[in-house]
Motif scaffolding. Structure first.
Motif, PDB file in Angstrom:
ATOM      1  N   ALA A  71       0.828  -1.203   0.000  1.00 29.98           N
ATOM      2  CA  ALA A  71       0.000   0.000   0.000  1.00 29.98           C
ATOM      3  C   ALA A  71       0.863   1.255   0.000  1.00 29.98           C
ATOM      4  O   ALA A  71       0.561   2.240  -0.687  1.00 29.98           O
ATOM      5  CB  ALA A  71      -0.935  -0.006   1.210  1.00 29.98           C
ATOM      6  N   LYS A  72       1.966   1.231   0.765  1.00 30.31           N
ATOM      7  CA  LYS A  72       2.864   2.390   0.801  1.00 30.31           C
ATOM      8  C   LYS A  72       3.518   2.616  -0.560  1.00 30.31           C
ATOM      9  O   LYS A  72       3.679   3.763  -1.000  1.00 30.31           O
ATOM     10  CB  LYS A  72       3.932   2.189   1.874  1.00 30.31           C
ATOM     11  CG  LYS A  72       3.402   2.241   3.293  1.00 30.31           C
ATOM     12  CD  LYS A  72       4.508   1.940   4.303  1.00 30.31           C
ATOM     13  CE  LYS A  72       3.967   1.926   5.718  1.00 30.31           C
ATOM     14  NZ  LYS A  72       5.025   1.558   6.706  1.00 30.31           N
ATOM     15  N   LEU A  73       3.891   1.529  -1.229  1.00 29.43           N
ATOM     16  CA  LEU A  73       4.507   1.664  -2.546  1.00 29.43           C
ATOM     17  C   LEU A  73       3.539   2.284  -3.540  1.00 29.43           C
ATOM     18  O   LEU A  73       3.893   3.203  -4.286  1.00 29.43           O
ATOM     19  CB  LEU A  73       4.982   0.300  -3.046  1.00 29.43           C
ATOM     20  CG  LEU A  73       5.543   0.288  -4.472  1.00 29.43           C
ATOM     21  CD1 LEU A  73       6.768   1.188  -4.574  1.00 29.43           C
ATOM     22  CD2 LEU A  73       5.873  -1.133  -4.904  1.00 29.43           C
ATOM     23  N   GLN A  74       2.306   1.789  -3.548  1.00 30.14           N
ATOM     24  CA  GLN A  74       1.329   2.339  -4.487  1.00 30.14           C
ATOM     25  C   GLN A  74       1.075   3.817  -4.209  1.00 30.14           C
ATOM     26  O   GLN A  74       0.964   4.625  -5.141  1.00 30.14           O
ATOM     27  CB  GLN A  74       0.023   1.531  -4.406  1.00 30.14           C
ATOM     28  CG  GLN A  74       0.177   0.122  -4.953  1.00 30.14           C
ATOM     29  CD  GLN A  74      -1.092  -0.693  -4.827  1.00 30.14           C
ATOM     30  OE1 GLN A  74      -1.845  -0.836  -5.785  1.00 30.14           O
ATOM     31  NE2 GLN A  74      -1.347  -1.221  -3.649  1.00 30.14           N
ATOM     32  N   ALA A  75       1.002   4.182  -2.939  1.00 32.03           N
ATOM     33  CA  ALA A  75       0.799   5.591  -2.602  1.00 32.03           C
ATOM     34  C   ALA A  75       1.997   6.433  -3.045  1.00 32.03           C
ATOM     35  O   ALA A  75       1.832   7.536  -3.575  1.00 32.03           O
ATOM     36  CB  ALA A  75       0.574   5.742  -1.094  1.00 32.03           C
ATOM     37  N   ALA A  76       3.221   5.908  -2.834  1.00 33.29           N
ATOM     38  CA  ALA A  76       4.414   6.640  -3.236  1.00 33.29           C
ATOM     39  C   ALA A  76       4.493   6.816  -4.744  1.00 33.29           C
ATOM     40  O   ALA A  76       5.057   7.793  -5.244  1.00 33.29           O
ATOM     41  CB  ALA A  76       5.663   5.916  -2.728  1.00 33.29           C
ATOM     42  N   LEU A  77       3.891   5.883  -5.482  1.00 36.77           N
ATOM     43  CA  LEU A  77       3.866   5.968  -6.942  1.00 36.77           C
ATOM     44  C   LEU A  77       2.706   6.826  -7.452  1.00 36.77           C
ATOM     45  O   LEU A  77       2.565   7.019  -8.670  1.00 36.77           O
ATOM     46  CB  LEU A  77       3.772   4.569  -7.548  1.00 36.77           C
ATOM     47  CG  LEU A  77       4.979   3.651  -7.329  1.00 36.77           C
ATOM     48  CD1 LEU A  77       4.675   2.244  -7.822  1.00 36.77           C
ATOM     49  CD2 LEU A  77       6.219   4.206  -8.016  1.00 36.77           C
ATOM     50  N   GLY A  78       1.891   7.326  -6.521  1.00 34.44           N
ATOM     51  CA  GLY A  78       0.765   8.164  -6.921  1.00 34.44           C
ATOM     52  C   GLY A  78      -0.464   7.383  -7.304  1.00 34.44           C
ATOM     53  O   GLY A  78      -1.325   7.889  -8.043  1.00 34.44           O
ATOM     54  N   LEU A  79      -0.566   6.137  -6.830  1.00 31.99           N
ATOM     55  CA  LEU A  79      -1.695   5.278  -7.168  1.00 31.99           C
ATOM     56  C   LEU A  79      -2.563   5.033  -5.943  1.00 31.99           C
ATOM     57  O   LEU A  79      -2.064   4.970  -4.820  1.00 31.99           O
ATOM     58  CB  LEU A  79      -1.196   3.929  -7.695  1.00 31.99           C
ATOM     59  CG  LEU A  79      -0.272   3.974  -8.916  1.00 31.99           C
ATOM     60  CD1 LEU A  79       0.366   2.610  -9.129  1.00 31.99           C
ATOM     61  CD2 LEU A  79      -1.043   4.403 -10.153  1.00 31.99           C
ATOM     62  N   THR A  80      -3.856   4.875  -6.152  1.00 36.94           N
ATOM     63  CA  THR A  80      -4.740   4.513  -5.054  1.00 36.94           C
ATOM     64  C   THR A  80      -4.656   3.016  -4.812  1.00 36.94           C
ATOM     65  O   THR A  80      -4.231   2.244  -5.676  1.00 36.94           O
ATOM     66  CB  THR A  80      -6.197   4.904  -5.370  1.00 36.94           C
ATOM     67  OG1 THR A  80      -6.625   4.200  -6.540  1.00 36.94           O
ATOM     68  CG2 THR A  80      -6.305   6.405  -5.619  1.00 36.94           C
ATOM     69  N   ARG A  81      -5.088   2.592  -3.635  1.00 38.30           N
ATOM     70  CA  ARG A  81      -4.979   1.180  -3.272  1.00 38.30           C
ATOM     71  C   ARG A  81      -5.824   0.276  -4.161  1.00 38.30           C
ATOM     72  O   ARG A  81      -5.484  -0.881  -4.365  1.00 38.30           O
ATOM     73  CB  ARG A  81      -5.386   0.990  -1.803  1.00 38.30           C
ATOM     74  CG  ARG A  81      -4.404   1.576  -0.817  1.00 38.30           C
ATOM     75  CD  ARG A  81      -4.767   1.215   0.614  1.00 38.30           C
ATOM     76  NE  ARG A  81      -6.050   1.754   1.018  1.00 38.30           N
ATOM     77  CZ  ARG A  81      -6.237   2.998   1.444  1.00 38.30           C
ATOM     78  NH1 ARG A  81      -5.211   3.832   1.472  1.00 38.30           N
ATOM     79  NH2 ARG A  81      -7.415   3.420   1.815  1.00 38.30           N
ATOM     80  N   ASP A  82      -6.927   0.795  -4.684  1.00 38.30           N
ATOM     81  CA  ASP A  82      -7.827  -0.041  -5.492  1.00 38.30           C
ATOM     82  C   ASP A  82      -7.709   0.255  -6.985  1.00 38.30           C
ATOM     83  O   ASP A  82      -8.596  -0.078  -7.763  1.00 38.30           O
ATOM     84  CB  ASP A  82      -9.275   0.150  -5.037  1.00 38.30           C
ATOM     85  CG  ASP A  82      -9.720   1.610  -5.111  1.00 38.30           C
ATOM     86  OD1 ASP A  82      -8.879   2.476  -5.440  1.00 38.30           O
ATOM     87  OD2 ASP A  82     -10.909   1.874  -4.844  1.00 38.30           O
ATOM     88  N   GLN A  83      -6.598   0.862  -7.401  1.00 40.68           N
ATOM     89  CA  GLN A  83      -6.425   1.244  -8.802  1.00 40.68           C
ATOM     90  C   GLN A  83      -5.687   0.156  -9.570  1.00 40.68           C
ATOM     91  O   GLN A  83      -4.600  -0.277  -9.189  1.00 40.68           O
ATOM     92  CB  GLN A  83      -5.652   2.560  -8.901  1.00 40.68           C
ATOM     93  CG  GLN A  83      -5.475   3.074 -10.315  1.00 40.68           C
ATOM     94  CD  GLN A  83      -4.774   4.418 -10.342  1.00 40.68           C
ATOM     95  OE1 GLN A  83      -4.560   5.039  -9.292  1.00 40.68           O
ATOM     96  NE2 GLN A  83      -4.426   4.881 -11.518  1.00 40.68           N
ATOM     97  N   ASP A  84      -6.272  -0.294 -10.678  1.00 40.00           N
ATOM     98  CA  ASP A  84      -5.602  -1.248 -11.549  1.00 40.00           C
ATOM     99  C   ASP A  84      -4.544  -0.530 -12.384  1.00 40.00           C
ATOM    100  O   ASP A  84      -4.771   0.572 -12.880  1.00 40.00           O
ATOM    101  CB  ASP A  84      -6.613  -1.928 -12.481  1.00 40.00           C
ATOM    102  CG  ASP A  84      -7.569  -2.844 -11.738  1.00 40.00           C
ATOM    103  OD1 ASP A  84      -7.173  -3.374 -10.688  1.00 40.00           O
ATOM    104  OD2 ASP A  84      -8.713  -3.014 -12.201  1.00 40.00           O
TER     105      ASP A  84
END
Length: 646
Positions: A177-190
Motif C-alpha cells: 500500500a505504501k509503494l502504491q501511494a508513493a507511486l501516486g496510485l490509489t490502493r484499489d487502482q488497476d
C-alpha cells in the motif's frame, strides 16, 4: 559453430556454479537450489496459466533429487563428461540457433517459483543472461496462518491482482500500500499495461543497482530499499532514471539503508554532554577553533500566529544572545511543507552549515534536501526518526506532566480531573499516564477524564457540566503562554485560572548543539553515524523542559512540586517506577523497576486511572492527520496517504 559456443557457455556456467557452491559451503548455507517439499504440493492450487516470470525468482525444484545438480543461482554443477552436461549444451545450442520456446512448468509458493518440468531450461537461460522465462504456473495457496510471512503474502496477492508484477517483496506489513501511494496510485487502482511495463523495467534495473552495490548484505528486500529510496526521491525520478542514476542516488542514501536494515537503528541521547565535556566545548569556542557558524531555522508558522513557532523563535533569540559573534543566524517563517525544499536550498546558498526545521511536517522536505548537501547538518523537531542525515530532537514532557498531575491531585476537591490530550502520537500516552500517576500520588481517589483537542466537541463545557474544577489543557510553549492554559482551575463562569505547566526552553538545546559544532564540526553528537540514527530526547535535567508556576498556586503545593522537580532532575524520582495497571487491569509494572525509554516513548496504552481512550485515525480532525500519520502511536496501521492518480 553453435555447439562450440554452447560448450563455452557450459564451461563458464559450471565455473560460476562451482564458485557459488563453495562460497555457500564456506558460509554454512545450502549450496544447492531449494526443494519445495512434498507437503507443499498438498496445498490448495490455483492455475494461473502461461505467463512470463522473472527468472531470478525461480529458486528451486519440486524434486529434491534434481536440486544437487544446481547451485543456488541455478548454475550447473555436473562435470563436462556427464549426460547432464550434454543435455544442457544441446538446449543451449537450440537457444543460440532459434530460441527455446517451450514453457517450463512450475509452482509458485509465497512469491517464488519451483520447477516441475524444465530445470535445465531455467539454468541455460539464466546462464545466458535472460531476465525472464515463459512458464505455466500453478499457485500454491498457503494455509491462513497468523505468521508474518503469510500475512505479507496475502497483501502481495492483492498487489499482484492490480499490478501483475512479480518480484516485489517486503519484510513488513503495509509495504504494498505504501509503494502504491508513493507511486501516486490509489490502493484499489488497476495498473494499465504501459505503467506495468515501465515499472517492471525500472524495478529490475533498480534491483540490479541495489545488489551490485552490496544490498544483499543489508537484510532488506529490494522492495524495502525502494520504499526507503522514495522517501528521498520522487516517483518520477524512479520511472525515468537509468542504472547509473540509481547507483548514484543509492550511494547517496546508503547509510540510511544500512540504518533501515539494522536491528537497533536509533540511538537516543537522553542528556547533554557531561559537565567536563561542556566546559571543554565552551573553552574551545572561546579560543576560536571555529570563528563563526551559520545557522538557519525554518518555521512553519510565525511567532504572532503560532505558540509553537514563538517558543522555537525564542530559542533562536536565546542562541544569538548567548553565543553572540560566534554564530550568524537567520530565521525563515511561514514555510509550507511544499515549499520547504526551495527555502532550504536558499539557506544553503547563503552559507548555512546547520539547519533546524522546527516541525515534523517539514521532515520529508528536509530528508530530500539533506542528501544533496552532505556537508550541511540537519535537525528536525520530532522523535523516533530512523535517519542518519537528519537528526531528530524533542523533550521528555512526561516528567513535567507527572509533577502537574501531583499538583492537580492535591488541588482537586472531588478527585475528578480533566485532561485534554493533543494528538495520539509518540510520547503523549506517556504524558497522560505520568499525569495520572502524579495525581494518584497526592490523591488516592484521583480519576482522569480524558478528552482530545484533535476531536470535535466542547470539552471545557463538558468538564463544567460534570463539575470538574481542575483541568489540564495545552502546555505553555514558552514564558508567554499565547493562550495555552496548562494546568488550570475551571471557575463556574468558565474562566480558567492558570496554576502550573511544563514549559519549553528550546534555546538551551540550540546553544548546546551549536557549541558542540563550534568545537568540532565533525564530532559526535552531530557527526553522521553509518550504523545508527541519533534522536535527542532530553528531560528536565537538561534545562530544555521545566515548570512554570502561577502566583495563584498555594505555597504548600508549590513546595511539593519543587521537591518532585529536584528529584526528577537528580534522577532520584522516576515517574514510572511504581505499581502501574492498564485499563484492562493488567500489571504493566510491579514497581520494582523503571520503564525503559523505549517503553515510555512508544506507550500505546492508558493506565487504569484514566477514563477515555486513544482516538482512531479516521476520527481525527483533518488538521491533526499529517502529524499523526508521521508520529502516531499506531502509525504502522494507518493507510498511506493517496495524493493523486496516474
Amino acid at each position: 559453430m553453435a555447439n562450440t559456443e554452447a560448450l563455452q557457455y557450459y564451461q563458464q556456467a559450471l565455473k560460476t556454479g562451482q564458485r557459488e557452491y563453495k562460497n555457500c559451503v564456506h558460509r554454512g548455507l545450502n549450496p544447492n537450489i531449494q526443494a519445495l517439499g512434498a507437503e507443499k504440493l498438498q496445498l490448495s492450487q490455483v492455475k494461473l496459466g502461461i505467463m512470463e516470470i522473472p527468472i531470478y525468482l525461480v529458486v528451486g525444484s519440486t524434486e529434491e533429487a534434481r536440486c544437487n545438480s544446481f547451485s543456488p543461482g541455478f548454475y550447473p554443477l555436473m562435470g563436462l563428461d556427464s549426460e547432464f552436461a550434454m543435455k544442457w549444451t544441446h538446449l543451449c545450442g537450440a537457444q543460440l540457433e532459434e530460441g527455446i520456446h517451450d514453457a517450463i512448468k512450475c509452482y509458485e509458493y509465497l512469491g517464488r517459483f519451483y520447477v516441475q518440468e524444465g530445470n535445465k531450461r531455467v539454468s541455460v537461460l539464466k546462464s545466458m543472461g535472460s531476465r525472464t522465462i515463459q512458464a505455466e504456473v500453478i499457485r500454491l495457496m498457503p494455509d491462513q496462518a497468523e505468521d508474518i510471512t503469510t500475512q505479507i503474502y496475502m497483501e502481495f496477492l492483492e498487489f499482484y491482482r492490480r499490478s501483475k508484477c512479480w518480484g516485489v517483496h517486503f519484510s513488513e506489513l503495509g509495504g504494498y500500500a505504501k509503494l502504491q501511494a508513493a507511486l501516486g496510485l490509489t490502493r484499489d487502482q488497476d495498473w494499465d499495461e504501459d505503467f506495468q511495463k515501465k515499472f517492471k523495467a525500472r524495478y529490475f534495473t533498480f534491483r540490479n543497482s541495489f545488489y551490485r552495490l552490496g544490498g544483499g548484505s543489508l537484510g532488506l528486500t529490494t522492495g524495502d530499499a525502494l520504499l526507503r529510496w522514495l522517501e528521498f526521491y520522487s516517483a518520477q525520478d524512479f520511472l525515468t532514471m537509468g542504472e547509473s542514476d540509481y547507483r548514484r542516488t543509492l550511494t547517496a542514501i546508503w547509510k540510511e539503508l544500512c540504518v533501515h536494515g539494522s536491528t537497533a537503528p536509533i540511538a537516543v541521547s537522553l542528556a547533554p554532554a557531561a559537565e567536563g565535556e561542556e566546559k571543554k566545548s565552551v573553552m574551545s569556542t572561546l579560543l576560536g577553533v571555529k570563528k563563526k557558524l551559520r545557522v538557519a531555522f525554518l518555521f512553519q508558522g510565525t511567532p504572532q500566529t503560532s505558540g509553537w513557532t514563538a517558543g522555537h523563535d525564542k530559542g533562536r533569540e536565546y542562541l544569538e544572545k548567548t553565543l553572540g559573534d560566534s554564530v550568524s543566524v537567520r530565521g525563515y517563517y511561514g514555510v509550507s511543507p511544499q515549499g520547504a525544499e526551495d527555502v532550504i536550498d536558499e539557506a544553503v546558498a547563503e552559507g548555512a552549515e546547520l539547519i533546524f526545521t522546527t516541525s515534523v511536517s517539514l521532515i520529508d522536505a528536509t530528508l530530500r534536501v539533506a542528501v544533496k548537501y552532505p556537508k550541511v547538518r540537519f535537525m528536525n523537531c520530532s522523535i523516533d526518526q530512523p535517519y542518519v542525515n537528519v537528526k531528530a530532537y524533542y523533550c521528555r514532557v512526561y516528567e513535567g506532566k507527572f509533577i502537574t498531575g501531583a499538583i492537580a491531585g492535591a488541588m482537586s476537591p472531588s478527585g475528578r480531573i480533566g485532561y485534554v490530550g493533543s494528538y495520539p502520537i509518540l510520547g503523549v500516552p506517556a504524558s497522560i499516564n505520568a499525569f495520572a500517576l502524579g495525581a494518584a500520588l497526592t490523591n488516592p481517589e484521583a480519576r482522569i477524564d480524558l478528552r482530545w483537542h484533535c476531536l470535535p466537541g466542547n470539552y471545557m463545557g463538558e468538564f463544567q457540566r460534570q463539575s470538574i474544577q481542575i483541568v489540564s489543557d495545552r502546555d505553555f510553549i514558552s514564558e508567554q503562554p499565547d493562550g495555552a492554559q496548562g494546568l488550570a482551575r475551571l471557575e463556574a463562569d468558565g474562566e480558567l485560572v492558570r496554576l502550573a505547566s511544563p514549559s519549553w526552553h528550546w534555546g538551551e538545546f540550540y546553544v548546546r548543539m551549536v557549541r558542540e559544532m563550534l568545537r568540532d564540526p565533525k564530532s559526535i553528537p552531530l557527526a553522521e553515524d553509518s550504523s545508527r540514527a541519533i534522536n535527542y530526547w532530553w528531560g528536565m535535567n537538561s534545562g530544555v523542559i521545566d515548570l512554570h508556576f502561577s502566583p495563584d498556586l498555594p505555597e504548600g503545593v508549590r513546595s511539593l512540586a519543587e521537591i518532585l522537580r529536584q528529584g526528577i532532575r537528580a534522577g532520584t524520582i522516576h515517574p514510572f517506577q511504581r505499581l502501574i495497571r492498564d485499563q484492562a487491569g493488567n500489571v504493566v509494572n510491579d514497581g520494582s523497576r523503571d520503564l525503559t525509554m523505549e517503553e515510555i516513548l512508544k506507550m500505546d496504552w492508558l493506565c487504569d486511572r484514566v477514563d477515555g481512550r486513544l482516538p482512531a485515525f479516521d476520527e481525527l480532525l483533518p488538521v491533526a492527520r499529517p502529524t499523526v500519520r508521521r508520529l502516531g502511536v499506531d502509525r504502522e496501521s494507518i493507510p498511506p496517504e493517496e495524493e493523486k492518480t496516474t
